[in-house]
Design an enzyme around this catalytic site. Structure first.
Site, short mmCIF file in Angstrom:
data_model
loop_
_atom_site.label_atom_id
_atom_site.label_comp_id
_atom_site.label_asym_id
_atom_site.label_seq_id
_atom_site.Cartn_x
_atom_site.Cartn_y
_atom_site.Cartn_z
N SER A 155 -11.99 4.67 -7.98
CA SER A 155 -11.74 6.02 -7.46
C SER A 155 -12.77 7.03 -7.93
CB SER A 155 -10.35 6.50 -7.89
OG SER A 155 -9.35 5.78 -7.21
N GLN A 156 -12.94 8.07 -7.12
CA GLN A 156 -13.77 9.21 -7.48
C GLN A 156 -13.24 9.81 -8.79
OE1 GLN A 156 -13.54 12.20 -4.45
NE2 GLN A 156 -14.81 13.67 -5.57
#
Length: 216
Positions: free
Chosen positions: A65-66
């Site tokens: 994930s970011q």
């Protein structure tokens, strides 16, 4: 041996400053992001991308994930040291490491066997030891319930009742809900047997697979 040198730490500090500018206020969350060596989840050739604020493919149709997303969800969970936390979607294991840095007792479940086996082997070598489980995270982990907090790191079509059922009174569930392209982040608190729902920004997660998620 996990290499974490001066340059890596400098890149992490820059990332932390960027997340603070984007609105992450929790000092504990920023400190956790600044501690976990995100670059070790990347192939050497991709090292330059490790501290950019973006998601990246990790195989099996999944992503790491970011960092902003990890920080956002972690902040909304309001983790207190000692909280028993269920993470749905181990993926690379990066989010689990951040939760452990926040002092949580982490139970993490992964739907994809290859990712489960990789994380289960790799994270302890980094010094992170959540409780790993392989299976359908959309059904939660009833054998270990109830939980203080539950975090879902994949987009769900609806809020799985299995997860709200496994939440303690006063507990918090953070979950992205919507279609396969875009989801709204929800924070659900269980209070007095009722579910109190708050809506936040839109995000784009890989789909939550399983019986109470997307099929196939």
């Amino acid at each position: 041996m996990i290499e974490d040198n001066y340059r890596h730490r400098g890149l992490r500090n820059k990332l932390v400053k960027k997340l603070a500018l984007k609105g992450i206020k929790s000092e504990a969350v920023l400190k956790a992001i600044g501690t976990v060596p995100r670059h070790v989840f990347f192939e050497n050739a991709l090292l330059e991308h490790a501290y950019e604020d973006k998601a990246f493919p990790i195989g099996e149709g999944q992503t790491i994930s970011q960092p902003y997303t990890v920080a956002f969800q972690s902040e909304k969970l309001e983790i207190k040291p000692g909280d028993k936390v269920l993470e749905i979607g181990t993926g690379s294991g990066y989010q689990a490491c951040v939760l452990l840095e926040l002092g949580a007792k982490v139970y993490t479940i992964e739907y994809k066997q290859k990712l489960y086996e990789t994380a289960k082997d790799f994270l302890p070598r980094m010094g992170y030891k959540p409780n790993f489980f392989f299976g359908d995270g959309s059904k939660g982990l009833p054998a270990k319930a109830p939980f203080d907090k539950i975090i879902v790191t994949a987009g769900a079509p609806v809020v799985p009742t299995a997860l709200t059922d496994q939440l303690k009174e006063g507990g918090i569930l953070v979950i992205p809900v919507g279609d396969k392209e875009k989801q709204v982040m929800l924070r659900i608190r269980k209070q007095g047997g009722k579910l109190l729902k708050e809506e936040f920004d839109y995000f784009a997660f890989v789909p939550l697979l399983g019986e109470q998620g997307w099929k196939g």
